[in-house]
Design a protein around this motif. Sequence first.
Motif, PDB file in Angstrom:
ATOM      1  N   ALA A  69     -20.119  57.223  52.757  1.00  0.00           N
ATOM      2  CA  ALA A  69     -18.830  57.327  53.442  1.00  0.00           C
ATOM      3  C   ALA A  69     -17.756  56.589  52.657  1.00  0.00           C
ATOM      4  O   ALA A  69     -18.012  55.548  52.034  1.00  0.00           O
ATOM      5  CB  ALA A  69     -18.935  56.737  54.845  1.00  0.00           C
ATOM      6  N   GLY A 116     -24.671  63.006  53.322  1.00  0.00           N
ATOM      7  CA  GLY A 116     -23.480  62.328  53.805  1.00  0.00           C
ATOM      8  C   GLY A 116     -23.274  62.424  55.304  1.00  0.00           C
ATOM      9  O   GLY A 116     -22.285  61.927  55.824  1.00  0.00           O
ATOM     10  N   LYS A 117     -24.212  63.042  56.015  1.00  0.00           N
ATOM     11  CA  LYS A 117     -24.080  63.202  57.462  1.00  0.00           C
ATOM     12  C   LYS A 117     -24.938  62.190  58.216  1.00  0.00           C
ATOM     13  O   LYS A 117     -26.141  62.060  57.943  1.00  0.00           O
ATOM     14  CB  LYS A 117     -24.505  64.604  57.892  1.00  0.00           C
ATOM     15  N   ILE A 160     -17.645  58.910  61.258  1.00  0.00           N
ATOM     16  CA  ILE A 160     -18.134  60.092  60.544  1.00  0.00           C
ATOM     17  C   ILE A 160     -16.980  60.663  59.721  1.00  0.00           C
ATOM     18  O   ILE A 160     -15.823  60.578  60.121  1.00  0.00           O
ATOM     19  CB  ILE A 160     -18.708  61.155  61.485  1.00  0.00           C
ATOM     20  N   THR A 161     -17.310  61.229  58.580  1.00  0.00           N
ATOM     21  CA  THR A 161     -16.316  61.811  57.687  1.00  0.00           C
ATOM     22  C   THR A 161     -16.380  63.322  57.798  1.00  0.00           C
ATOM     23  O   THR A 161     -17.443  63.918  57.625  1.00  0.00           O
ATOM     24  CB  THR A 161     -16.575  61.384  56.224  1.00  0.00           C
ATOM     25  N   GLN A 162     -15.224  63.943  58.088  1.00  0.00           N
ATOM     26  CA  GLN A 162     -15.176  65.386  58.324  1.00  0.00           C
ATOM     27  C   GLN A 162     -14.087  66.031  57.481  1.00  0.00           C
ATOM     28  O   GLN A 162     -12.909  65.833  57.756  1.00  0.00           O
ATOM     29  CB  GLN A 162     -14.936  65.642  59.812  1.00  0.00           C
ATOM     30  N   THR A 182     -17.641  65.764  54.943  1.00  0.00           N
ATOM     31  CA  THR A 182     -18.285  64.612  54.340  1.00  0.00           C
ATOM     32  C   THR A 182     -17.871  64.471  52.879  1.00  0.00           C
ATOM     33  O   THR A 182     -17.210  65.342  52.303  1.00  0.00           O
ATOM     34  CB  THR A 182     -19.814  64.751  54.399  1.00  0.00           C
ATOM     35  N   GLU A 183     -18.328  63.379  52.282  1.00  0.00           N
ATOM     36  CA  GLU A 183     -18.030  63.150  50.865  1.00  0.00           C
ATOM     37  C   GLU A 183     -18.725  64.168  49.962  1.00  0.00           C
ATOM     38  O   GLU A 183     -18.379  64.290  48.788  1.00  0.00           O
ATOM     39  CB  GLU A 183     -18.451  61.733  50.459  1.00  0.00           C
ATOM     40  N   TYR A 242     -19.496  68.818  59.458  1.00  0.00           N
ATOM     41  CA  TYR A 242     -20.239  68.659  60.708  1.00  0.00           C
ATOM     42  C   TYR A 242     -19.909  69.836  61.629  1.00  0.00           C
ATOM     43  O   TYR A 242     -18.731  70.146  61.853  1.00  0.00           O
ATOM     44  CB  TYR A 242     -19.826  67.383  61.431  1.00  0.00           C
TER      45      TYR A 242
END
Length: 347
Positions: A87, A114-115, A141-143, A145-146, A151
């Motif tokens: 992240a 990355g999830k 959470i990154t949306q 992801t890297e 997601y």
Amino acid sequence: MPQTQQFASDNYAGICPEALRAMEEANRGSAPAYGDDPWTLRAADAFRRTFATDCELFFVFNGTAANSLALASLCQSYESIIAADIAHVETDECGAPEFFSNGAKILVGRTTNGKLTPETIRAFVLGRTDIHFPRPKAVTITQPTETGQVYSLDEIRAISATCRELGLRLHMDGARFANAIETLGCSPAEMTWQAGVDVMSFGGTKNGMAIGEAVIFFDRKLAEGFDYRCKQAGQLASKMRFLSAPWAVMFETGAWRTHAAHANACARHFVEQVEGLPEIEIMFPVEANGVFLKLPPALIDGLHARGWRFYTFIGGSARFMFAWDSEIARIDALAADLRALATADAA
């Protein structure tokens, strides 16, 4: 001087016409400072219409501030934040979340893509409950992801349900939120507060703006004192209208989605050109505006020798990012060079 377009980062892109026009219009005459101006009010209203809820809005200069201040608002210094191992808040923000929270620790969940998963979150919360361990309080959470993956709504809902069960708050790093929206074809509300997200950092820079990110509190009670956090962190813009005006026009014209859709399409176009080439592996599904390729050292050196710039920092992959202004002809030139190098190396 004009520079040849590169694909190392979508931050390389210039300002999109809609954002530039908004800044030019905001520059006519004077207006009250520190956000008490018509442009900021108009932008806040545009956010509320877009997300279909009475959310609380704050505009800051960059993504590090947006993420770090948002997470700091969710945690005490003795608490912790659960994040994926790659992240951005863990690997690329120089300890800013810990700094602005006065020490809240980031707990790193190991992932393959990355999830985060509900199982990873639950293991952190239930694994240690003694006073010697920093109590988990938030999940980020990154949306997307890297690794450029998105997601699904069901995945977000499952994480949110776990957070509710365990008494955690859920933050979304939406630096490329618009790209995720275009991928899933859902509404902003469905991906955020309706799925259980409490606060989100919405990226404007990667969507075509010159500067500026938004912090959105879907639970307004969590925003208490956040204006003071922004001021203390040097994120309260005196001429706020130049941060907020582009948001208003981007939402009103639909440009935020149009530009994201173009960037995503460019990523798909590129991967179609290089898929199946010898010695090239597509490392992750292409779900937004990034393509990650596993390349042998000779191909990496060959691309560099031909003037191409890209990063190799996630699993040794070569990352290519596509922006609102990516040119198909330039993408084809990159693909042609990669094809020439790959076939020559295979021969």
